[in-house]
Design an enzyme around this catalytic site. Structure first.
Site, PDB file in Angstrom:
ATOM      1  N   LYS A  31       0.834  -1.209   0.000  1.00 14.21           N
ATOM      2  CA  LYS A  31       0.000   0.000   0.000  1.00 14.21           C
ATOM      3  C   LYS A  31       0.866   1.256   0.000  1.00 14.21           C
ATOM      4  O   LYS A  31       0.593   2.212  -0.739  1.00 14.21           O
ATOM      5  CB  LYS A  31      -0.931  -0.012   1.211  1.00 14.21           C
TER       6      LYS A  31
ATOM      7  N   SER B 140      -0.739   0.657   5.963  1.00  8.78           N
ATOM      8  CA  SER B 140      -1.003  -0.221   7.097  1.00  8.78           C
ATOM      9  C   SER B 140      -2.010  -1.295   6.706  1.00  8.78           C
ATOM     10  O   SER B 140      -2.842  -1.079   5.808  1.00  8.78           O
ATOM     11  CB  SER B 140      -1.539   0.586   8.289  1.00  8.78           C
ATOM     12  N   ASP B 141      -1.916  -2.432   7.364  1.00  7.45           N
ATOM     13  CA  ASP B 141      -2.874  -3.507   7.117  1.00  7.45           C
ATOM     14  C   ASP B 141      -3.031  -4.334   8.384  1.00  7.45           C
ATOM     15  O   ASP B 141      -2.088  -4.449   9.179  1.00  7.45           O
ATOM     16  CB  ASP B 141      -2.413  -4.409   5.974  1.00  7.45           C
ATOM     17  N   GLN B 142      -4.227  -4.882   8.543  1.00  2.53           N
ATOM     18  CA  GLN B 142      -4.509  -5.705   9.720  1.00  2.53           C
ATOM     19  C   GLN B 142      -5.104  -7.041   9.305  1.00  2.53           C
ATOM     20  O   GLN B 142      -6.021  -7.098   8.485  1.00  2.53           O
ATOM     21  CB  GLN B 142      -5.475  -4.981  10.658  1.00  2.53           C
TER      22      GLN B 142
END
Length: 210
Positions: free
Chosen positions: A69, A85-87
């Site tokens: 991203k 960011s990623d979760q």
């Protein structure tokens, strides 16, 4: 919280003073969190395919997508520092992301109830092709609640854009029995302690001067 080595090193470009900051996300949750730091920034959608790769672990998926991203924006906005960011929820090695609709959200919560799982919240700071990536692990124990309670929660909160369907900053807190993390905002979607570390290393002043 764990730092993950990246192919490029941001320290090689520190001499140029950081001025432009972009959040590679249109998430209202991440935007609100980053606003807390008092830094001017803009939001741009990174348009990244968030499907898991074959055999990919939940942590590897979160790290890869956070970096993807950030790079999707930083390689065109070459004068900007970009946060990605990623979760991903880790249920015994099974990756779980955003449900998208009520039926999938209910399935997620049925799988999570009574279990202790890990939320991997990865964050990347990039400039051009240089990146630095960190991962924050939040351990969450879910209450063993019946289907009627889960259904009522989903109708009230509609957390279909939240990984694991548990919107902890809202009514989703009632689903949880215990939360353990070194970075309290990580579960909401952006680990601000990690973000502050990355931004300070890149030359940002937090808090900024008046």
């Amino acid at each position: 919280m764990s730092a993950v080595p990246s192919p490029s090193n941001l320290s090689t470009i520190l001499p140029s003073a950081p001025q432009k900051l972009i959040l590679a996300s249109t998430s209202k949750y991440r935007k609100e969190l980053l606003t807390r730091l008092g830094l001017p920034f803009s939001c741009v959608s990174p348009a990244v395919d968030e499907q898991a790769l074959t055999g990919e672990t939940p942590m590897a998926m979160a790290l890869r997508l956070a970096e993807a991203k950030a790079l999707a924006i930083s390689q065109t906005e070459t004068d900007a520092w970009v946060i990605g960011s990623d979760q991903v929820v880790d249920l015994n090695g099974l990756a779980m992301g955003k449900p998208g609709d009520h039926a999938k959200a209910l399935q997620q919560l049925q799988s999570l109830r009574g279990n202790t799982v890990r939320f991997h919240t990865a964050v990347c700071l990039a400039k051009g092709r240089a990146t630095q990536v960190m991962n924050v692990i939040t351990e969450v124990t879910f209450r063993d609640l019946d289907d009627a309670t889960l259904h009522a929660y989903l109708l009230a909160e509609t957390p279909y854009d939240c990984a694991g369907s548990a919107k902890s900053e809202g009514l989703g807190i009632c689903l949880l029995e215990k939360v353990r993390s070194d970075d309290p905002t990580a579960l909401i979607g952006l680990p601000l302690i990690a973000v502050c570390t990355l931004l300070r290393d890149a030359g940002f002043k937090i808090p900024g001067s008046l």
